[in-house]
Design a protein around this motif. Sequence first.
Motif, PDB file in Angstrom:
ATOM      1  N   HIS A 157       0.833  -1.205   0.000  1.00 37.18           N
ATOM      2  CA  HIS A 157       0.000   0.000   0.000  1.00 37.18           C
ATOM      3  C   HIS A 157       0.868   1.255   0.000  1.00 37.18           C
ATOM      4  O   HIS A 157       0.578   2.227  -0.719  1.00 37.18           O
ATOM      5  CB  HIS A 157      -0.909  -0.024   1.227  1.00 37.18           C
ATOM      6  CG  HIS A 157      -1.847   1.139   1.297  1.00 37.18           C
ATOM      7  ND1 HIS A 157      -2.866   1.348   0.390  1.00 37.18           N
ATOM      8  CD2 HIS A 157      -1.905   2.179   2.182  1.00 37.18           C
ATOM      9  CE1 HIS A 157      -3.519   2.461   0.712  1.00 37.18           C
ATOM     10  NE2 HIS A 157      -2.963   2.986   1.790  1.00 37.18           N
ATOM     11  N   GLN A 161       1.013   4.088  -2.843  1.00 37.03           N
ATOM     12  CA  GLN A 161       0.878   5.516  -2.575  1.00 37.03           C
ATOM     13  C   GLN A 161       2.095   6.292  -3.070  1.00 37.03           C
ATOM     14  O   GLN A 161       1.957   7.387  -3.623  1.00 37.03           O
ATOM     15  CB  GLN A 161       0.680   5.744  -1.079  1.00 37.03           C
ATOM     16  CG  GLN A 161      -0.690   5.368  -0.555  1.00 37.03           C
ATOM     17  CD  GLN A 161      -0.870   5.735   0.901  1.00 37.03           C
ATOM     18  OE1 GLN A 161       0.106   5.908   1.622  1.00 37.03           O
ATOM     19  NE2 GLN A 161      -2.112   5.861   1.350  1.00 37.03           N
ATOM     20  N   GLU A 164       1.775   6.678  -6.710  1.00 39.34           N
ATOM     21  CA  GLU A 164       0.798   7.708  -7.035  1.00 39.34           C
ATOM     22  C   GLU A 164       1.375   9.103  -6.801  1.00 39.34           C
ATOM     23  O   GLU A 164       1.190  10.008  -7.627  1.00 39.34           O
ATOM     24  CB  GLU A 164      -0.460   7.512  -6.177  1.00 39.34           C
ATOM     25  CG  GLU A 164      -1.297   6.294  -6.557  1.00 39.34           C
ATOM     26  CD  GLU A 164      -2.564   6.198  -5.726  1.00 39.34           C
ATOM     27  OE1 GLU A 164      -2.684   6.984  -4.763  1.00 39.34           O
ATOM     28  OE2 GLU A 164      -3.416   5.356  -6.055  1.00 39.34           O
TER      29      GLU A 164
END
Length: 244
Positions: A157, A161, A164
């Motif tokens: 995760h 992130q 992103e």
Amino acid sequence: PDDPAHPRSLLVELTDEADLLFYHSLILGEGDFHALKAEQRLRVDFQHFPMQVAELLRRCFAPPAGAAEPGGAQHGAGGADGGLKMLACLDCGESGESVFSIVEANQFRELTHIALRLRQGSDDVVKQHLAGKLRASKTEAAELAERLAASEEALGHARHQADEFAARAHVVAEERTRLERSLETTHSRELAELKQEHARLQLESQKSAEQARLQLESELRSELDAALTRAARAEQDGEALREQ
């Protein structure tokens, strides 16, 4: 406090990580503890007995009293040789019985704080002990696997992130570059337009000044011609008057 209706027991186990088959144990009930307390003149009750034994064992791993401290002098009478030592000893007999004792040794004598009679575990007892250790290890391994899976999921995760954020940062950087280039192009175009406007205004000003100069010269020339004409006429009129 002691409760005869619900007797308690203390399990003492001695094992060796290097030898899985080494196992000596003692189950000490409250009644046995009272006999041990009277025999060895202990001053603790059954409830605090485990903590006191643990404290004695901790002192066995501590440096002996009177030993030299790093960068300091020796403490205690008699120097390092006279320092106190706490020793944990296990004397194993041929019949499978053993005596576990915690001994305080000083320069004068050895003082036994506690001595417990243990028994070597039978094959069934050792198997049960190893089975318990195996279950505990499997449980711990399962918990570690769950924690690892959770950590890997959190890591995935976090990486997602991070990707992103990196993509957003790339888009922002590209947009900034585009805006800077657009502003630079707009500034260059506006500067060129200002230069052209300045040149046009300067040319128009020059033309206006030239036209004003020519008009002024024409007016002055006309006034000069008129003045000369009037002067000539006045001179003729003066001559005529003199002739009369």
